[in-house]
Write a protein that holds these residues in place. Structure first.
Motif, PDB file in Angstrom:
ATOM      1  N   PHE A  43       1.017  -1.374   0.164  1.00 52.81           N
ATOM      2  CA  PHE A  43       0.025   0.208  -0.004  1.00 52.81           C
ATOM      3  C   PHE A  43       0.899   1.103   0.161  1.00 52.81           C
ATOM      4  CE2 PHE A  43      -2.283  -3.438   2.336  1.00 52.81           C
ATOM      5  CZ  PHE A  43      -3.559  -3.336   1.468  1.00 52.81           C
ATOM      6  N   ARG A  44       0.597   2.076  -0.713  1.00 51.89           N
ATOM      7  CA  ARG A  44       1.302   3.426  -1.016  1.00 51.89           C
ATOM      8  C   ARG A  44       0.239   4.568  -1.001  1.00 51.89           C
ATOM      9  NH1 ARG A  44       5.135   2.528  -5.906  1.00 51.89           N
ATOM     10  NH2 ARG A  44       3.440   0.841  -6.710  1.00 51.89           N
ATOM     11  N   THR A  45       0.690   5.654  -0.466  1.00 52.42           N
ATOM     12  CA  THR A  45       0.056   6.939  -0.351  1.00 52.42           C
ATOM     13  C   THR A  45      -0.011   7.399  -1.934  1.00 52.42           C
ATOM     14  OG1 THR A  45       1.703   8.160   0.192  1.00 52.42           O
ATOM     15  CG2 THR A  45       0.305   7.693   1.707  1.00 52.42           C
ATOM     16  N   THR A  46       1.059   7.438  -2.744  1.00 55.67           N
ATOM     17  CA  THR A  46       0.967   7.848  -4.021  1.00 55.67           C
ATOM     18  C   THR A  46       1.898   6.869  -4.754  1.00 55.67           C
ATOM     19  OG1 THR A  46       1.538   9.528  -5.487  1.00 55.67           O
ATOM     20  CG2 THR A  46       2.902   9.295  -3.407  1.00 55.67           C
ATOM     21  N   GLU A  47       1.608   6.534  -5.988  1.00 54.40           N
ATOM     22  CA  GLU A  47       2.551   5.587  -6.775  1.00 54.40           C
ATOM     23  C   GLU A  47       3.352   6.490  -8.042  1.00 54.40           C
ATOM     24  OE1 GLU A  47       0.397   2.386  -8.617  1.00 54.40           O
ATOM     25  OE2 GLU A  47      -0.508   1.961  -6.516  1.00 54.40           O
ATOM     26  N   ALA A  48       3.578   7.889  -7.787  1.00 55.12           N
ATOM     27  CA  ALA A  48       3.995   8.752  -8.511  1.00 55.12           C
ATOM     28  C   ALA A  48       5.413   8.439  -8.885  1.00 55.12           C
ATOM     29  CB  ALA A  48       4.098  10.232  -8.238  1.00 55.12           C
ATOM     30  N   SER A  49       6.112   8.283  -9.951  1.00 50.89           N
ATOM     31  CA  SER A  49       7.442   8.046 -10.217  1.00 50.89           C
ATOM     32  C   SER A  49       7.869   6.556  -9.811  1.00 50.89           C
ATOM     33  CB  SER A  49       8.415   8.870  -9.602  1.00 50.89           C
ATOM     34  OG  SER A  49       8.199  10.302  -9.921  1.00 50.89           O
ATOM     35  N   GLY A  50       7.011   5.767  -9.395  1.00 52.57           N
ATOM     36  CA  GLY A  50       6.997   4.496  -8.940  1.00 52.57           C
ATOM     37  C   GLY A  50       7.778   4.140  -7.717  1.00 52.57           C
ATOM     38  N   HIS A  51       7.981   5.187  -7.125  1.00 57.24           N
ATOM     39  CA  HIS A  51       8.761   5.087  -5.615  1.00 57.24           C
ATOM     40  C   HIS A  51       7.709   4.047  -4.675  1.00 57.24           C
ATOM     41  CE1 HIS A  51      11.114   6.222  -2.104  1.00 57.24           C
ATOM     42  NE2 HIS A  51      12.024   6.418  -2.803  1.00 57.24           N
TER      43      HIS A  51
END
Length: 410
Positions: A152-160
Motif C-alpha cells: 500500500f502506498r499513498t502515491t505511486e508517482a514515479s514508481g517510488h
C-alpha cells in the motif's frame, strides 16, 4: 530507517498529529466491507461467500488490519506478507491447517505487517518494477516477494516504493517546536531551582595544583553535576578575595575558600515561547488538515469555503484512501486467493467498502475540538453555522449573532 523512526516519533509524541491519526483510525475502523459476486449466478455468489469466510477466518480482525494499513499515512507505505493456510478444521494444532472450515481449500491465515523500520532494501527488476522487500531480521535479511505481499502506498508517482508520508511537511515545524519546548522546560526548571555556583580556592585551579587538590575539584564537579536532573549544568569559579588588615595596617587579599549558592535569572524573558510553540503547532495542524479542516484559517478567513461543506471534503479524502486500499486488495490479495483455489477469473468476487458519512462527521467534530484546544483553529460564527447545519440544529438567533460578532465570536 531514519525517516521511519522520525515519522513514528512525530506520530507518537505530537498531540495534534496523534489526534488527527486517532480520528482517522476510528473513522476507518467503522467502515463496512462486503464481498460482491462477479455476477448473479449461484456459483459466483458461492465464491463471494467463500471470500467472506476467508476474511472472518484470519488470526486478526479486519478492522485491525485496516488500522495497520493506515500506517502508510505516517510512513508513505505499508507492506504486508500474505500468509496462507490449508483449511482442515478447528481441531488442527498447527496454525497453517487450523480453520473454522474443513473443506481443504486454501484460505488466508493472516496479513502480516512488516514494520517500516525493518526495511533493509527494495528489489527491482530490469524495468524498475518492484520485485519485493528485504526485511532486516535477527538472523539476517529475509526476502518477501511482491507476489506474496500487499503493498500500500499513498502515491505511486514515479514508481517510488515508499510513497509520500503525510508528515513530510510537518518535520521542520516539529523540530523547532520540540526544541523550543525543551528549552522552555529547562529554562523554567532553572528559574525555579537555580544553577549551582561553586567556588574553590584559586590554587586548586592552578596548573601546578597537587593531585589531591585536583581530585578535590573533580569531586566537587561531580557533585554539582549530580544536583541537576535534566541538564548537568553548574558554574565553577575561583574563590573571591576579601581584604584583611594586619597589625601594621597593611591590607592583605585572602580567598574566601569554598562556597556554594544557586543562581537564578531573576527577570522576564525577551520572547513569548508559548506563542512561538503554538505557532509551530498550528503549522503542523495546517500541514495535515488544510485541505478539509482548516479552510477557515486562524483569523476567520475563507469562511464561505469553510461553511460550504467540510464534511464532504473530509469524506472525499477518506473515500480516496479507502478506494486505494480496496484496489490493492482486489488486484492482489483476492486475485491470488482465487487463483490458488482454481477459480475461473470470470467468477472472482471483489471487495467493496461502505460510506464514511456518519463516521467522518464524528471524527471531524472530535478533531475540530482538539485543534481548537491546541490553538490550531479558532472559533467564529461561520464555523458554528457550518456545524449547526451539519448536525441539523436550528440556526442561532440573530440577536445572539449580533452579540457574538461584537465580542469577536467568543
Amino acid at each position: 530507517m531514519y525517516a521511519a523512526q522520525l515519522y513514528q516519533r512525530i506520530r507518537d509524541e505530537d498531540p495534534v498529529v496523534g489526534g488527527v491519526f486517532l480520528a482517522l483510525e476510528s473513522m476507518f475502523r467503522q467502515v463496512d466491507w462486503r464481498a460482491v459476486p462477479a455476477n448473479d449466478t449461484p456459483e459466483a455468489q458461492a465464491w463471494a461467500d467463500f471470500l467472506e469466510e476467508c476474511r472472518a477466518d484470519m488470526s486478526h480482525t479486519w478492522p485491525s488490519f485496516v488500522a495497520e494499513v493506515l500506517t502508510m499515512l505516517v510512513h508513505g507505505w505499508a507492506y504486508f506478507e500474505v500468509v496462507y493456510k490449508l483449511r482442515r478444521g478447528p481441531e488442527q494444532v498447527e496454525a497453517k491447517y487450523r480453520s473454522r472450515y474443513n473443506d481443504n481449500r486454501i484460505g488466508w491465515r493472516k496479513f502480516a505487517l512488516r514494520p517500516q523500520r525493518t526495511l533493509s532494501a527494495w528489489d527491482y527488476d530490469g524495468d524498475g518494477g518492484i520485485q519485493g522487500m528485504y526485511q532486516s531480521a535477527p538472523g539476517g535479511r529475509v526476502f518477501i516477494p511482491i507476489q506474496r505481499a500487499l503493498h500500500f502506498r499513498t502515491t505511486e508517482a514515479s514508481g517510488h516504493p515508499e510513497g509520500r508520508s503525510m508528515l513530510v511537511n510537518s518535520r521542520r515545524a516539529y523540530r523547532f517546536q520540540t526544541r523550543l519546548e525543551e528549552f522552555e522546560a529547562v529554562g523554567v526548571e532553572r528559574d525555579l531551582a537555580g544553577i549551582p555556583h561553586i567556588t574553590v580556592p584559586v590554587e586548586h585551579l592552578s596548573p601546578d595544583a597537587s593531585a589531591a587538590e585536583q581530585a578535590t575539584v573533580q569531586l566537587i564537579q561531580d557533585m554539582a553535576a549530580g544536583l541537576r536532573a535534566d541538564e548537568r549544568a553548574y558554574v565553577l569559579t575561583p574563590a573571591e578575595e576579601y581584604g584583611m588588615e594586619d597589625a601594621e595596617g597593611k591590607i592583605h587579599r585572602l580567598p574566601t575558600g569554598y562556597s556554594f549558592k544557586l543562581l537564578t535569572s531573576g527577570g522576564t524573558r525577551a520572547h513569548d515561547t508559548d506563542a512561538i510553540i503554538k505557532r509551530y503547532s498550528q503549522r503542523i495542524a495546517t500541514s495535515l488538515l488544510s485541505t478539509f479542516l482548516l479552510l477557515g484559517g486562524s483569523e476567520g478567513k475563507g469562511a464561505q469555503a469553510l461553511s460550504a461543506d467540510l464534511t464532504s471534503l473530509f469524506e472525499l479524502a477518506g473515500t480516496g484512501i479507502l478506494g486505494g486500499i480496496a484496489s490493492v486488495i482486489n488486484r492482489f490479495a483476492i486475485a491470488n486467493l482465487m487463483r490458488l483455489n482454481g477459480v475461473p477469473p470470470e467468477l472472482w468476487p471483489r471487495l467493496e467498502h461502505g460510506g464514511l458519512s456518519d463516521a467522518a462527521l464524528n471524527a471531524m467534530l472530535g478533531q475540530l475540538g482538539n485543534l481548537m484546544n491546541a490553538g490550531g483553529i479558532t472559533h467564529d460564527t461561520n464555523l458554528e453555522a457550518s456545524l449547526r447545519q451539519k448536525l441539523g440544529l436550528p440556526e442561532r438567533a440573530k440577536s445572539e449573532l449580533s452579540v457574538g460578532a461584537a465580542t469577536g465570536g467568543q
